[in-house]
Design an enzyme around this catalytic site. Structure first.
Site, PDB file in Angstrom:
ATOM      1  N   PHE A  53       3.835   4.502   5.440  1.00  0.00           N
ATOM      2  CA  PHE A  53       2.402   4.676   5.229  1.00  0.00           C
ATOM      3  C   PHE A  53       1.812   4.820   6.627  1.00  0.00           C
ATOM      4  O   PHE A  53       2.110   4.022   7.518  1.00  0.00           O
ATOM      5  CB  PHE A  53       1.809   3.461   4.504  1.00  0.00           C
ATOM      6  CG  PHE A  53       0.353   3.647   4.165  1.00  0.00           C
ATOM      7  CD1 PHE A  53      -0.015   4.457   3.106  1.00  0.00           C
ATOM      8  CD2 PHE A  53      -0.636   3.038   4.911  1.00  0.00           C
ATOM      9  CE1 PHE A  53      -1.351   4.649   2.792  1.00  0.00           C
ATOM     10  CE2 PHE A  53      -1.970   3.225   4.606  1.00  0.00           C
ATOM     11  CZ  PHE A  53      -2.339   4.036   3.541  1.00  0.00           C
ATOM     12  N   TYR A  89      -3.822  -6.587  -2.485  1.00  0.00           N
ATOM     13  CA  TYR A  89      -4.642  -5.957  -3.527  1.00  0.00           C
ATOM     14  C   TYR A  89      -3.855  -5.041  -4.451  1.00  0.00           C
ATOM     15  O   TYR A  89      -4.420  -4.395  -5.302  1.00  0.00           O
ATOM     16  CB  TYR A  89      -5.830  -5.211  -2.918  1.00  0.00           C
ATOM     17  CG  TYR A  89      -5.542  -4.374  -1.698  1.00  0.00           C
ATOM     18  CD1 TYR A  89      -4.923  -3.137  -1.816  1.00  0.00           C
ATOM     19  CD2 TYR A  89      -5.889  -4.822  -0.436  1.00  0.00           C
ATOM     20  CE1 TYR A  89      -4.670  -2.365  -0.703  1.00  0.00           C
ATOM     21  CE2 TYR A  89      -5.632  -4.052   0.695  1.00  0.00           C
ATOM     22  CZ  TYR A  89      -5.023  -2.831   0.554  1.00  0.00           C
ATOM     23  OH  TYR A  89      -4.773  -2.076   1.660  1.00  0.00           O
ATOM     24  N   ARG A 107       1.848   9.812  -8.587  1.00  0.00           N
ATOM     25  CA  ARG A 107       2.396   8.489  -8.357  1.00  0.00           C
ATOM     26  C   ARG A 107       1.935   7.569  -9.481  1.00  0.00           C
ATOM     27  O   ARG A 107       0.738   7.480  -9.768  1.00  0.00           O
ATOM     28  CB  ARG A 107       1.867   7.995  -7.010  1.00  0.00           C
ATOM     29  CG  ARG A 107       2.732   6.991  -6.319  1.00  0.00           C
ATOM     30  CD  ARG A 107       2.171   6.637  -4.947  1.00  0.00           C
ATOM     31  NE  ARG A 107       0.872   5.977  -5.048  1.00  0.00           N
ATOM     32  CZ  ARG A 107       0.400   5.105  -4.151  1.00  0.00           C
ATOM     33  NH1 ARG A 107       1.114   4.816  -3.071  1.00  0.00           N
ATOM     34  NH2 ARG A 107      -0.768   4.547  -4.296  1.00  0.00           N
TER      35      ARG A 107
END
Lengths: 406, 406
Positions: free
Chosen positions: A133, A227, A376
């Site tokens: 990422f 999260y 995704r």
């Protein structure tokens, strides 16, 4: 088309009936949408709104400044860290919550380089997952610059080949955010240690979805957000794991007053606290942090092993349903088939992925689109059922059978 | 004792009657406590609980991932920054909200050193206020270490004497957290610029209490928290100001994906965004951030000049009441008497300050104790009245007239 549909729907019902985690879904606020984006933002745990309201109205509004002690605000980062610890295979006292993942990557990587050099060795290379990422790569570049290192981005499978006496630190993702590939944490950790370097694992896409085993595998440092599979809420604080054996040598580039041995002594000289709270920095953001604490209640009585078993069953079933429903050649499976290489998501390459995801969302199936061509789908075993999976694949098949909008 | 008491109480009533900000108090949740600790944690603005509940239940719970766009989550850091900007004398587009003050001090100081060296000069010293709130000093030490500088801590009044060709960056507090002394921001900024160095101001104890004039005085960088006079809630996110003229050269040590020119491009190379959002890092903590946004509504129609005028009147009156009520020799005024040198708090040295503050709090007067011997009273003009001030001084007089507990 009626025969395979009903067969899979029947199988979904069977699988749901045998699902020991089925009851956990009621701990969340959900509607009739099939929510397969929990790997981006977890759904709202039912206990959160009331807890947050209490934090705002009573703890802040009535007790005000007294809450730093009386409502346990001051100790929240390490207390909530200890709630996350068992989910990532860590004993208590090694995890603190606070700051964003990016900020924690900087703490961990600079700390890792300093640890690696404690023996006086001249190590000047940070190795990082080239498919990471992006924020991890940007921060790794910054950490390299701040410590006089060179950043060497390589594909995770090539990491062992580039390790050597110059390697100071290695930053790896447990699960790739795009492909959903699960990397071999024990083997890669061993390889890093074999050359005397320090490893930092990013657990954003694995914590809460599968067993991590930080203590068991001797991981040095780890970071992660809360999260996604931990359902802490939008932008809820991240965490930092520092293995007990190296805590007294962990030397953070962010030595804020919250990590001081005597924070209220207001001393001009910095003396780091003992233990995990050496990873703290400034005043913790209490609202977000206590929302996360309430969110972690959904894990009561839930084992991460059961979550992993269901996750694999969900993703297996999704792949099976998609194969049955989608015209051949329209999608390419990006996520590995082998269980040992799969996280809790399925990524599908699709030429017009952006448009397809829009249509899916219009029909109540929420996944996300990753530039340029990836669909995704994240599977949170705590609230996603097999019926959801069957429906998602069915709607995907319908969308892909339609003429493409141009 | 009856004569002076009634005179001051009468004067308080007069002052309250003439207070143009008196009506703003109803925008807060308050009780009969005299809350003089708003310089540590501001009181709860009345509109916050409902807003937070909406963020949790609807934006997160129902819209979920869609809220990043539909509820304006993604742009919150710069949008809320623009709400804070006028309070610190900044035009729009220069302030972003996010992370803790400590983290922002690191961004600002490392960025400042890099800016100062852009002309190729060999500047290797960071000058920092030696009496600063400790975290600034710890982070300044870290910033020095990470940039190959030496940290030089000096008393703020001596700063001009130590500046020179080696000075890269200077970190100063607008108002001293302990003494309440207001430093001369325009003159010190000019002095720093005169040697070609870059200045970073910490506004934690001035923003929301008095005019700062960042643009007017040519400040380079500034940071501040939002939970004191801005009433954002416990640990609400801090902010970073980067003057427009230097934004394209601001080079952050925390280049997270949120400050990328194309954050969803997921590009492996970092290209910083234009403008203030170059100061962003990772995913913003939405709950805390949107609570802050709601809290800023209390400023509607309130001018910072009116706040400053009332703040000085409140602190003047407090000093007058304390002088009338407290046995001589029992307290020493730490905060300067001159208006141009006074923030919005009064600090009193008192041998048994810890014990005295305990008794005050028991009797409904909340200030705080700063180790080892300071009683600190903060005056938030938005919700503190002159009657509160008179009562606080009266109770302080009573407590100090009692025999000391041993």
């Amino acid at each position: 088309m009626s025969e395979p549909v009903s067969e899979l729907a029947f199988k979904a019902r069977e699988l749901d009936a045998g699902d020991e985690l089925a009851g956990v879904r009621s701990r969340f606020v959900l509607d009739d949408v099939v929510y397969l984006d929990g790997n981006s933002l977890g759904a709202l745990p039912a206990g959160v709104p009331e807890r947050v309201d209490d934090v705002v109205r009573r703890q802040w509004g009535e007790l005000r400044i007294r809450s730093w002690e009386e409502s346990g605000w001051w100790t929240a980062p390490e207390r909530i860290g200890d709630r996350i610890a068992p989910l990532v295979g860590a004993a208590a006292g090694q995890v603190v919550v606070g700051d964003s993942t990016s900020v924690n990557v900087l703490k961990a990587l600079v700390g890792a380089v300093r640890l690696a050099r404690l023996d006086g060795s001249v190590r000047d290379e940070i190795v990082a997952d080239a498919t990471t990422f992006p924020t991890d790569g940007y921060i790794a570049e910054s950490a390299a610059r701040l410590t006089g290192c060179t950043l060497r981005p390589v594909a995770p499978e090539r990491v062992p080949q580039v390790l050597g006496g110059r390697t100071a630190a290695v930053l790896l993702n447990h699960v790739d955010y795009r492909s959903g590939r699960l990397h071999d944490l024990p083997a890669l950790t061993d390889a890093v240690h074999a050359v005397g370097a320090v490893v930092v694992w990013d657990l954003c896409h694995s914590a809460g979805a599968l067993p991590v085993g930080l203590d068991e595998h001797g991981v040095d440092l780890a970071v992660g957000c809360t999260y996604k599979y931990l359902n802490g809420g939008p932008g809820s604080p991240a965490y930092l794991y520092v293995r007990r054996e190296i805590q007294d040598r962990f030397d953070s580039p962010l030595p804020g007053w919250n990590s001081h041995a005597e924070p209220f002594g207001m001393r001009p000289d910095y003396e780091p606290a003992a233990g995990a709270l050496r990873g703290r920095v400034g005043t913790p953001d209490i609202l977000s942090m206590l929302a996360l604490e309430a969110a972690l209640d959904v894990w009561d009585g839930v084992s991460i092993e059961a979550v992993r078993a269901k996750s694999l069953a969900l993703t297996d079933f999704f792949v099976q349903c998609v194969a049955a429903r989608v015209p051949q050649g329209r999608l390419e499976l990006v996520t590995p088939v082998a269980h040992r290489e799969r996280g809790s998501q399925i990524a599908l390459r699709c030429e017009d992925a952006g448009e397809v995801m829009k249509r899916l969302i219009e029909r109540g199936v929420v996944g996300d689109f990753r530039h340029p061509d990836v669909l995704r789908f994240g599977f949170t075993p705590l609230y996603v059922g097999f019926g959801d999976v069957e429906r998602a694949a069915r709607v995907l098949g319908e969308v892909l059978a339609e003429p493409r909008r141009t």
